[in-house]
Design an enzyme around this catalytic site. Structure first.
Site, short mmCIF file in Angstrom:
data_model
loop_
_atom_site.label_atom_id
_atom_site.label_comp_id
_atom_site.label_asym_id
_atom_site.label_seq_id
_atom_site.Cartn_x
_atom_site.Cartn_y
_atom_site.Cartn_z
N TYR A 105 -21.06 39.26 15.08
CA TYR A 105 -22.68 38.86 15.35
C TYR A 105 -23.13 39.60 16.82
O TYR A 105 -22.53 39.88 17.49
CB TYR A 105 -22.38 37.29 15.78
CG TYR A 105 -22.16 36.40 14.59
CD1 TYR A 105 -23.10 35.83 13.74
CD2 TYR A 105 -20.93 36.21 14.19
CE1 TYR A 105 -23.00 35.02 12.60
CE2 TYR A 105 -20.73 35.49 12.96
CZ TYR A 105 -21.63 34.82 12.26
OH TYR A 105 -21.72 34.20 11.11
N TYR A 144 -14.49 37.58 9.33
CA TYR A 144 -14.21 37.50 10.64
C TYR A 144 -13.34 36.55 11.23
O TYR A 144 -13.16 35.68 10.61
CB TYR A 144 -15.45 37.76 11.74
CG TYR A 144 -16.04 36.56 11.43
CD1 TYR A 144 -15.90 35.28 12.46
CD2 TYR A 144 -17.47 36.12 10.85
CE1 TYR A 144 -16.71 33.99 12.40
CE2 TYR A 144 -18.20 35.22 10.57
CZ TYR A 144 -17.74 33.95 11.65
OH TYR A 144 -18.29 32.85 11.49
N ARG A 152 -12.53 33.81 8.46
CA ARG A 152 -13.82 33.39 7.65
C ARG A 152 -14.25 34.13 6.83
O ARG A 152 -14.05 35.45 6.95
CB ARG A 152 -15.11 32.91 8.89
CG ARG A 152 -14.61 32.21 9.77
CD ARG A 152 -15.55 30.55 9.81
NE ARG A 152 -15.62 30.25 8.59
CZ ARG A 152 -16.89 29.60 7.89
NH1 ARG A 152 -17.85 29.95 8.88
NH2 ARG A 152 -16.92 29.30 6.86
N HIS A 155 -19.97 35.11 4.64
CA HIS A 155 -21.03 33.83 4.59
C HIS A 155 -22.26 33.98 5.31
O HIS A 155 -22.30 34.86 6.24
CB HIS A 155 -20.40 32.62 5.11
CG HIS A 155 -19.93 32.55 6.63
ND1 HIS A 155 -18.88 33.01 7.03
CD2 HIS A 155 -20.72 32.13 7.69
CE1 HIS A 155 -18.82 32.91 8.50
NE2 HIS A 155 -19.99 32.59 8.95
N HIS A 157 -25.49 31.93 7.49
CA HIS A 157 -25.62 30.76 8.16
C HIS A 157 -27.50 30.49 7.61
O HIS A 157 -28.03 31.22 7.75
CB HIS A 157 -25.58 30.85 9.57
CG HIS A 157 -24.24 30.73 9.85
ND1 HIS A 157 -23.32 29.64 10.24
CD2 HIS A 157 -23.42 31.92 10.27
CE1 HIS A 157 -22.42 29.85 10.58
NE2 HIS A 157 -21.97 31.45 10.39
FE LIG Z 1 -20.35 32.50 10.91
#
Ligand SMILES: [Fe+2]
Length: 222
Positions: A105, A144, A152, A155, A157
């Site tokens: 991110y 990640y 995870r 995906h 958000h």
């Molecule tokens: Fe996430």
């Protein structure tokens, strides 16, 4: 089966197929159902954007003033925001934030050592059109690590704000091996399938190596 303005079920289905993209979505099937089930909510997570410089565009693959394109698989994420009656919600605000292709991110709290992408910030927002539709061009995010023993799956958000309801949730990709081990996705139990999008081959008007990702979002009332 109720008649729909004189159209048979076969005709309505044919129209849905001709319209393309939404054939398998809940919004189309809702024509034949009394009510839809709400899209399940999920936690906001730690990486809600602090930078929103690219808010005005629905294309996350390029940044203003930068010549390059974000690395990774281009995807077109689209669908409709509807209520449980299947009615499209016009003017709902749809925010999307995500990791880059490496699973990182662009957020100061992300300690993942995976590289940043100078051409990708991973945030956009738009309002749905008169038919409740939204559409983003973006990159499929990488997986990640969320903890030492927890990866995870890819995906996206979402935060969706209607006039009455607000939903914070996550969208997943089908067929990802990590889906079956993800704590958050598994917590959805019977609602799990409603958090997983459909992936379709690209249409002729987009890059041949891109993918179409279709995901409808169901708010309670609107
Ligand atoms: Fe996430």
């Amino acid at each position: 089966m109720k008649e729909h303005k004189g159209l048979s079920r076969r005709q309505v289905l044919g129209m849905a197929i001709a319209a393309g993209g939404f054939t398998m979505s809940g919004a189309v099937s809702s024509v034949f159902a009394q009510t839809l089930k709400r899209t399940p909510g999920e936690i906001l997570g730690p990486f809600y954007p602090v930078l929103r410089s690219v808010e005005k565009t629905a294309d996350l693959t390029v940044l203003p003033g930068k010549p390059g394109r974000a690395a990774g698989q281009v995807i077109y994420v689209m669908g409709r925001v509807v209520n449980v009656q299947g009615e499209p919600l016009r003017g709902a605000r749809v925010e999307l934030w995500q990791a880059n292709t490496h699973g990182r991110y662009a957020h100061p709290s992300d300690t993942n050592p995976a590289p940043l992408d100078p051409n990708f910030e991973g945030f956009a927002a738009q309002n749905t059109d008169a038919e409740g539709r939204y559409r983003f061009k973006t990159i499929k995010p990488g997986a990640y690590p969320a903890a030492a023993d927890w990866m995870r799956p890819p995906h996206l958000h979402f935060e969706v704000t209607g006039k009455i309801n607000r939903l914070i949730t996550q969208m997943y990709f089908p067929g990802e091996p990590l889906n079956d081990k993800d704590i958050l996705l598994q917590q959805l139990r019977n609602n799990r399938e409603r958090a997983i999008a459909k992936v379709l081959a690209p249409t002729s008007d987009v890059e041949p190596d891109s993918r179409i990702v279709v995901w409808d979002i169901v708010l309670d009332k609107g």
